[in-house]
Design a protein around this motif. Structure first.
Motif, PDB file in Angstrom:
ATOM      1  N   GLY A  91      -3.175   4.435  -0.021  1.00 23.10           N
ATOM      2  CA  GLY A  91      -3.948   4.852   1.138  1.00 23.10           C
ATOM      3  C   GLY A  91      -3.134   5.732   2.059  1.00 23.10           C
TER       4      GLY A  91
ATOM      5  N   ASP B  24      -5.237   3.453   6.710  1.00 22.06           N
ATOM      6  CA  ASP B  24      -5.342   2.246   5.883  1.00 22.06           C
ATOM      7  C   ASP B  24      -4.187   1.288   6.155  1.00 22.06           C
ATOM      8  OD1 ASP B  24      -7.655   3.267   4.355  1.00 22.06           O
ATOM      9  OD2 ASP B  24      -6.198   4.715   3.599  1.00 22.06           O
TER      10      ASP B  24
ATOM     11  N   THR C  68     -13.095   3.500   4.516  1.00 16.17           N
ATOM     12  CA  THR C  68     -12.410   2.518   3.682  1.00 16.17           C
ATOM     13  C   THR C  68     -11.866   1.380   4.540  1.00 16.17           C
ATOM     14  OG1 THR C  68     -11.755   4.224   2.085  1.00 16.17           O
ATOM     15  CG2 THR C  68     -10.514   2.162   2.047  1.00 16.17           C
TER      16      THR C  68
ATOM     17  N   ALA D  92      -8.345  -0.931   0.767  1.00 16.22           N
ATOM     18  CA  ALA D  92      -7.082  -0.220   0.605  1.00 16.22           C
ATOM     19  C   ALA D  92      -6.039  -1.112  -0.059  1.00 16.22           C
ATOM     20  CB  ALA D  92      -6.578   0.259   1.959  1.00 16.22           C
TER      21      ALA D  92
ATOM     22  N   THR E  61      -8.553   7.394  -0.329  1.00 13.04           N
ATOM     23  CA  THR E  61      -9.446   6.608   0.519  1.00 13.04           C
ATOM     24  C   THR E  61     -10.244   7.538   1.431  1.00 13.04           C
ATOM     25  OG1 THR E  61      -7.664   6.304   2.139  1.00 13.04           O
ATOM     26  CG2 THR E  61      -7.978   4.566   0.488  1.00 13.04           C
TER      27      THR E  61
ATOM     28  N   ILE F  87       0.853  -1.194   0.000  1.00 16.00           N
ATOM     29  CA  ILE F  87       0.000   0.000   0.000  1.00 16.00           C
ATOM     30  C   ILE F  87       0.883   1.237   0.000  1.00 16.00           C
ATOM     31  CG2 ILE F  87      -1.818   1.262   1.214  1.00 16.00           C
ATOM     32  CD1 ILE F  87      -2.703  -1.359   2.464  1.00 16.00           C
TER      33      ILE F  87
END
Length: 270
Positions: free
Chosen positions: A165, A169, A154, A159, A150, A143
């Motif tokens: 994110g 996240d 979320t 994510a 996001t 990520i």
């Protein structure tokens, strides 16, 4: 390091509300890595209610504001001395058993992709501490940090699917991955003075803690690929972001609410 914090949250309403009630988790944790020099929390025009420590060791305070209410301003400010404990939450008093943090929430629900990520990350791990570090690195790689892609609702699975994110996240994804391999994990809210590149961090921050047998709770910040150090101030924890929110509240009336948050951190001694 001594960190000075000024955190102002303002709720505004387009028409006056009848009243507002706030539950605040805005008090720095007490453990070996933090010493509160001074700290004050206030609600402009508010009435201070009860204060208590929950089972996780977090101080919670209630406030109410009598109407008509057009604006609610919450200020948390003070100084905290921090020490780098390599992420270990040493000396923190709490009563909730770690195994209670194996329960899933909507935000940390484990789908097939998260389960695969977790299982692949811990292959060949030497022990639970190594597993926790591997999971944090896997989330960091999966990520990318990108604000604005996001929302507050979320989930970790969403994510991961996006591949982008923010710190919330990253924390949710690490919690989900840890729980997928049987490690208790929880969400932590707080402040971060600066990222590794030296850029100031202009808002509250979030990371995760994973419980490792024979050591205890250890913080991991996948958004910055590190464990919390002297740049971090820990406020409180919960099963996910909603559970650990520094401010929870409700306003009675028909007005529409808008929110503004300003956080300033300064290192007064290093």
């Amino acid at each position: 390091m001594i960190l000075t914090v000024n955190h102002v949250t303002t709720y505004q309403y387009d028409v006056p509300m009848r009243s507002a009630v706030q539950t605040l988790r805005l008090f720095p944790s007490r453990f070996d890595g933090q010493r509160i020099i001074r700290w004050d929390v206030s609600v402009e025009g508010g009435i201070r209610g009860g204060s208590f420590k929950d089972g996780a060791g977090d101080r919670i305070e209630g406030w109410s504001v009598r109407g008509p209410v057009s604006k609610v301003t919450i200020t948390a400010s003070g100084q905290v001395e921090t020490i780098d404990l390599a992420g270990v939450l040493r000396g923190h008093r709490e009563q909730v058993p770690p195994l209670s943090y194996l329960c899933e929430t909507t935000a940390t629900w484990v789908d097939d992709a998260l389960e695969t990520l977790a299982n692949e990350a811990v292959l060949g791990a030497e022990d639970d501490l190594d597993r926790a570090h591997r999971l944090s690195r896997a989330v960091s790689a999966a990520i990318a940090y990108k604000p604005g892609v996001t929302q507050a609702h979320t989930t970790a699975a969403e994510a991961l699917s996006l591949g982008e994110g923010v710190c919330q996240d990253h924390a949710h994804a690490l919690i989900a991955a840890a729980r997928a391999v049987g490690l208790p994990a929880r969400y932590v809210s707080g402040y971060l003075f600066a990222r590794d590149d030296g850029e100031p961090h202009e808002a509250t921050h979030a990371w995760a803690e994973v419980h490792v047998p024979n050591i205890g709770w250890i913080g991991f910040d996948p958004a910055n690929a590190c464990c919390p150090d002297q740049r971090y101030i820990r406020l409180g924890s919960g099963a996910d972001a909603r559970d650990a929110a520094p401010i929870k509240g409700i306003a009675l009336g028909l007005g529409e609410e808008s929110l503004d948050v300003a956080v300033a951190l300064e290192a007064t001694q290093q």
